[in-house]
Motif scaffolding. Structure first.
Motif, PDB file in Angstrom:
ATOM      1  N   ALA A   1       0.839  -1.208   0.000  1.00  0.00           N
ATOM      2  CA  ALA A   1       0.000   0.000   0.000  1.00  0.00           C
ATOM      3  C   ALA A   1       0.871   1.254   0.000  1.00  0.00           C
ATOM      4  O   ALA A   1       0.573   2.237  -0.695  1.00  0.00           O
ATOM      5  N   GLY A   2       1.948   1.221   0.782  1.00  0.00           N
ATOM      6  CA  GLY A   2       2.862   2.352   0.804  1.00  0.00           C
ATOM      7  C   GLY A   2       3.533   2.562  -0.538  1.00  0.00           C
ATOM      8  O   GLY A   2       3.680   3.698  -1.011  1.00  0.00           O
ATOM      9  N   ILE A   3       3.932   1.463  -1.167  1.00  0.00           N
ATOM     10  CA  ILE A   3       4.544   1.557  -2.501  1.00  0.00           C
ATOM     11  C   ILE A   3       3.559   2.159  -3.499  1.00  0.00           C
ATOM     12  O   ILE A   3       3.896   3.061  -4.275  1.00  0.00           O
ATOM     13  N   ALA A   4       2.329   1.664  -3.483  1.00  0.00           N
ATOM     14  CA  ALA A   4       1.315   2.153  -4.421  1.00  0.00           C
ATOM     15  C   ALA A   4       1.040   3.641  -4.245  1.00  0.00           C
ATOM     16  O   ALA A   4       0.663   4.329  -5.198  1.00  0.00           O
ATOM     17  N   ALA A   5       1.242   4.141  -3.024  1.00  0.00           N
ATOM     18  CA  ALA A   5       0.985   5.554  -2.746  1.00  0.00           C
ATOM     19  C   ALA A   5       2.150   6.459  -3.124  1.00  0.00           C
ATOM     20  O   ALA A   5       2.016   7.689  -3.079  1.00  0.00           O
ATOM     21  N   ALA A   6       3.290   5.880  -3.490  1.00  0.00           N
ATOM     22  CA  ALA A   6       4.481   6.674  -3.818  1.00  0.00           C
ATOM     23  C   ALA A   6       4.407   7.166  -5.267  1.00  0.00           C
ATOM     24  O   ALA A   6       5.240   6.829  -6.112  1.00  0.00           O
ATOM     25  N   GLN A   7       3.392   7.971  -5.541  1.00  0.00           N
ATOM     26  CA  GLN A   7       3.126   8.437  -6.893  1.00  0.00           C
ATOM     27  C   GLN A   7       3.695   9.839  -7.101  1.00  0.00           C
ATOM     28  O   GLN A   7       3.603  10.687  -6.215  1.00  0.00           O
ATOM     29  N   PRO A   8       4.265  10.114  -8.278  1.00  0.00           N
ATOM     30  CA  PRO A   8       4.779  11.455  -8.540  1.00  0.00           C
ATOM     31  C   PRO A   8       3.659  12.485  -8.438  1.00  0.00           C
ATOM     32  O   PRO A   8       2.547  12.262  -8.922  1.00  0.00           O
ATOM     33  N   GLY A   9       3.962  13.583  -7.756  1.00  0.00           N
ATOM     34  CA  GLY A   9       2.959  14.615  -7.543  1.00  0.00           C
ATOM     35  C   GLY A   9       2.201  14.455  -6.239  1.00  0.00           C
ATOM     36  O   GLY A   9       1.515  15.382  -5.808  1.00  0.00           O
ATOM     37  N   GLY A  10       2.314  13.284  -5.622  1.00  0.00           N
ATOM     38  CA  GLY A  10       1.687  13.076  -4.331  1.00  0.00           C
ATOM     39  C   GLY A  10       2.513  13.667  -3.206  1.00  0.00           C
ATOM     40  O   GLY A  10       3.453  14.435  -3.430  1.00  0.00           O
TER      41      GLY A  10
ATOM     42  N   ASP B   1       1.247  10.634   2.127  1.00  0.00           N
ATOM     43  CA  ASP B   1       0.350   9.683   1.464  1.00  0.00           C
ATOM     44  C   ASP B   1       0.872   8.259   1.661  1.00  0.00           C
ATOM     45  O   ASP B   1       0.092   7.319   1.870  1.00  0.00           O
ATOM     46  N   VAL B   2       2.190   8.110   1.575  1.00  0.00           N
ATOM     47  CA  VAL B   2       2.821   6.798   1.811  1.00  0.00           C
ATOM     48  C   VAL B   2       2.608   6.377   3.253  1.00  0.00           C
ATOM     49  O   VAL B   2       2.181   5.248   3.538  1.00  0.00           O
ATOM     50  N   SER B   3       2.890   7.284   4.175  1.00  0.00           N
ATOM     51  CA  SER B   3       2.744   6.980   5.601  1.00  0.00           C
ATOM     52  C   SER B   3       1.309   6.619   5.953  1.00  0.00           C
ATOM     53  O   SER B   3       1.047   5.656   6.695  1.00  0.00           O
ATOM     54  N   ALA B   4       0.370   7.406   5.428  1.00  0.00           N
ATOM     55  CA  ALA B   4      -1.049   7.166   5.728  1.00  0.00           C
ATOM     56  C   ALA B   4      -1.511   5.826   5.187  1.00  0.00           C
ATOM     57  O   ALA B   4      -2.310   5.120   5.834  1.00  0.00           O
ATOM     58  N   ALA B   5      -1.025   5.447   4.005  1.00  0.00           N
ATOM     59  CA  ALA B   5      -1.412   4.157   3.422  1.00  0.00           C
ATOM     60  C   ALA B   5      -0.922   3.008   4.286  1.00  0.00           C
ATOM     61  O   ALA B   5      -1.640   2.022   4.508  1.00  0.00           O
ATOM     62  N   ILE B   6       0.311   3.118   4.783  1.00  0.00           N
ATOM     63  CA  ILE B   6       0.858   2.081   5.669  1.00  0.00           C
ATOM     64  C   ILE B   6       0.036   2.001   6.947  1.00  0.00           C
ATOM     65  O   ILE B   6      -0.389   0.919   7.380  1.00  0.00           O
TER      66      ILE B   6
ATOM     67  N   ASP C   1       2.921   5.991   9.764  1.00  0.00           N
ATOM     68  CA  ASP C   1       1.543   6.443   9.958  1.00  0.00           C
ATOM     69  C   ASP C   1       1.517   7.937   9.663  1.00  0.00           C
ATOM     70  O   ASP C   1       2.533   8.623   9.796  1.00  0.00           O
ATOM     71  N   GLY C   2       0.393   8.438   9.245  1.00  0.00           N
ATOM     72  CA  GLY C   2       0.318   9.859   8.914  1.00  0.00           C
ATOM     73  C   GLY C   2      -1.023  10.228   8.319  1.00  0.00           C
ATOM     74  O   GLY C   2      -1.947   9.422   8.272  1.00  0.00           O
ATOM     75  N   ARG C   3      -1.108  11.469   7.856  1.00  0.00           N
ATOM     76  CA  ARG C   3      -2.335  11.973   7.244  1.00  0.00           C
ATOM     77  C   ARG C   3      -2.056  12.301   5.785  1.00  0.00           C
ATOM     78  O   ARG C   3      -1.072  12.969   5.467  1.00  0.00           O
ATOM     79  N   PRO C   4      -2.884  11.823   4.874  1.00  0.00           N
ATOM     80  CA  PRO C   4      -2.632  12.058   3.441  1.00  0.00           C
ATOM     81  C   PRO C   4      -2.643  13.542   3.099  1.00  0.00           C
ATOM     82  O   PRO C   4      -3.283  14.352   3.769  1.00  0.00           O
ATOM     83  N   GLY C   5      -1.901  13.866   2.058  1.00  0.00           N
ATOM     84  CA  GLY C   5      -1.878  15.246   1.587  1.00  0.00           C
ATOM     85  C   GLY C   5      -0.867  16.124   2.281  1.00  0.00           C
ATOM     86  O   GLY C   5      -0.763  17.316   1.977  1.00  0.00           O
ATOM     87  N   ARG C   6      -0.099  15.552   3.202  1.00  0.00           N
ATOM     88  CA  ARG C   6       0.892  16.336   3.927  1.00  0.00           C
ATOM     89  C   ARG C   6       2.302  15.873   3.556  1.00  0.00           C
ATOM     90  O   ARG C   6       2.500  14.853   2.938  1.00  0.00           O
ATOM     91  N   GLY C   7       3.262  16.650   3.992  1.00  0.00           N
ATOM     92  CA  GLY C   7       4.652  16.291   3.755  1.00  0.00           C
ATOM     93  C   GLY C   7       5.160  16.787   2.413  1.00  0.00           C
ATOM     94  O   GLY C   7       4.443  17.416   1.633  1.00  0.00           O
ATOM     95  N   MET C   8       6.433  16.482   2.148  1.00  0.00           N
ATOM     96  CA  MET C   8       7.070  16.949   0.925  1.00  0.00           C
ATOM     97  C   MET C   8       6.419  16.344  -0.306  1.00  0.00           C
ATOM     98  O   MET C   8       5.838  15.259  -0.258  1.00  0.00           O
ATOM     99  N   LYS C   9       6.525  17.064  -1.420  1.00  0.00           N
ATOM    100  CA  LYS C   9       6.000  16.562  -2.678  1.00  0.00           C
ATOM    101  C   LYS C   9       6.868  15.428  -3.190  1.00  0.00           C
ATOM    102  O   LYS C   9       8.095  15.473  -3.117  1.00  0.00           O
ATOM    103  N   LEU C  10       6.230  14.386  -3.689  1.00  0.00           N
ATOM    104  CA  LEU C  10       6.946  13.235  -4.244  1.00  0.00           C
ATOM    105  C   LEU C  10       7.333  13.561  -5.686  1.00  0.00           C
ATOM    106  O   LEU C  10       6.475  13.662  -6.567  1.00  0.00           O
ATOM    107  N   THR C  11       8.625  13.722  -5.901  1.00  0.00           N
ATOM    108  CA  THR C  11       9.160  14.154  -7.181  1.00  0.00           C
ATOM    109  C   THR C  11       9.938  13.018  -7.823  1.00  0.00           C
ATOM    110  O   THR C  11      10.659  12.294  -7.134  1.00  0.00           O
ATOM    111  N   PRO C  12       9.808  12.803  -9.129  1.00  0.00           N
ATOM    112  CA  PRO C  12      10.615  11.777  -9.784  1.00  0.00           C
ATOM    113  C   PRO C  12      12.100  11.945  -9.451  1.00  0.00           C
ATOM    114  O   PRO C  12      12.633  13.054  -9.472  1.00  0.00           O
TER     115      PRO C  12
END
Length: 257
Positions: free
Chosen positions: A138-147, A151-156, A189-200
């Protein structure tokens, strides 16, 4: 400082990741009732030397450890979950073993971990392991560019809580590339939409770990081995992942059995 990697550099990390995956699969196959943890450690040392790789654990000296780590594997049994020191212990039927390994090849690093039961499994242990594996995916799937990183933490965390487990916030995933531990920290663990932007170009190790009935931990006198505070079983899963324009790329997948 966070260093974004080029496609070529990610490819070089993937070389290390492939070997990490292959060696973890070997160790999984070798671990059995009656096998000594030191046999697994020395097998890994030999294979790493043969490959011309370098262990990231050897001489590792973080603030929480007691002296440099002089092994190439973390081997954590039953209630031990992180940084388990390989020692003279013969695996018994039903033991839950977590193996964590990080190494570098030609200056680029990959890190991965898996947990499994040796011999006869307890269904509760299999559920715990499954929760870490599902949370990892789930964490891997959430590691999307632009996210966002959370989002990764929240998915886990969502997967962990759905299985009925609480999450410890002291240790989690991390950036990785030229060294084993780089920025950023990746919470479990975390809340989606927060943290640094996931950049390629961002490369991170995603590593959910869970205890069956607590989120509190204790340290052994060796200063390294981390255990569940209540003695309950633990499990740990980890992959090195690159954020790419087309989505997350797992660099440490193990060969299909």
């Amino acid at each position: 400082m966070i260093e974004l990697k080029s496609a070529e550099e990610i490819g070089r990390m993937a070389v290390a990741g492939q070997f990490v995956g292959e060696l973890l699969a070997e160790l999984n196959g070798l671990a059995a009732v009656g096998v000594n943890l030191l046999d697994l450690e020395h097998h890994a040392r030999d294979r790493i030397k043969q490959r011309g790789a370098e262990s990231c654990y050897w001489d590792y000296s973080p603030s929480f450890g007691r002296g440099p780590f002089r092994n190439v594997l973390c081997l954590s049994v039953n209630d031990a979950v992180l940084h388990g020191l390989p020692h003279d212990y013969v695996l018994r039927d039903g033991d839950l073993l977590s193996i964590d390994m990080a190494l570098g090849i030609d200056g680029w690093v990959a890190d991965s971990a898996l947990s499994f039961v040796v011999g006869t499994p307890d269904p509760a242990d299999l559920k715990l392991i499954e929760a870490t594996e599902v949370a990892l995916e789930a964490g891997i799937a959430a590691a999307q560019p632009g996210g966002r990183l959370d989002d990764v933490s929240a998915a886990i965390g969502a997967v962990a809580h759905s299985y009925g487990y609480s999450v410890n916030g002291e240790f989690g995933g991390h950036g990785i590339g030229r060294t084993m531990h780089e920025a950023p920290h990746v919470s479990n663990d975390g809340r989606p939409g927060r943290g640094m932007k996931l950049t390629p170009g961002l490369t991170i190790a995603i590593e959910p770990w869970l205890c069956q009935s607590t989120d509190k931990i204790t340290y052994d006198k060796d200063g390294w081995t981390i255990r569940s505070a209540d003695g309950s079983r633990t499990a740990h899963s980890e992959h090195t992942v690159a954020v790419t324009p087309s989505g997350p790329q797992v660099l440490t997948r193990r060969p299909a059995s």
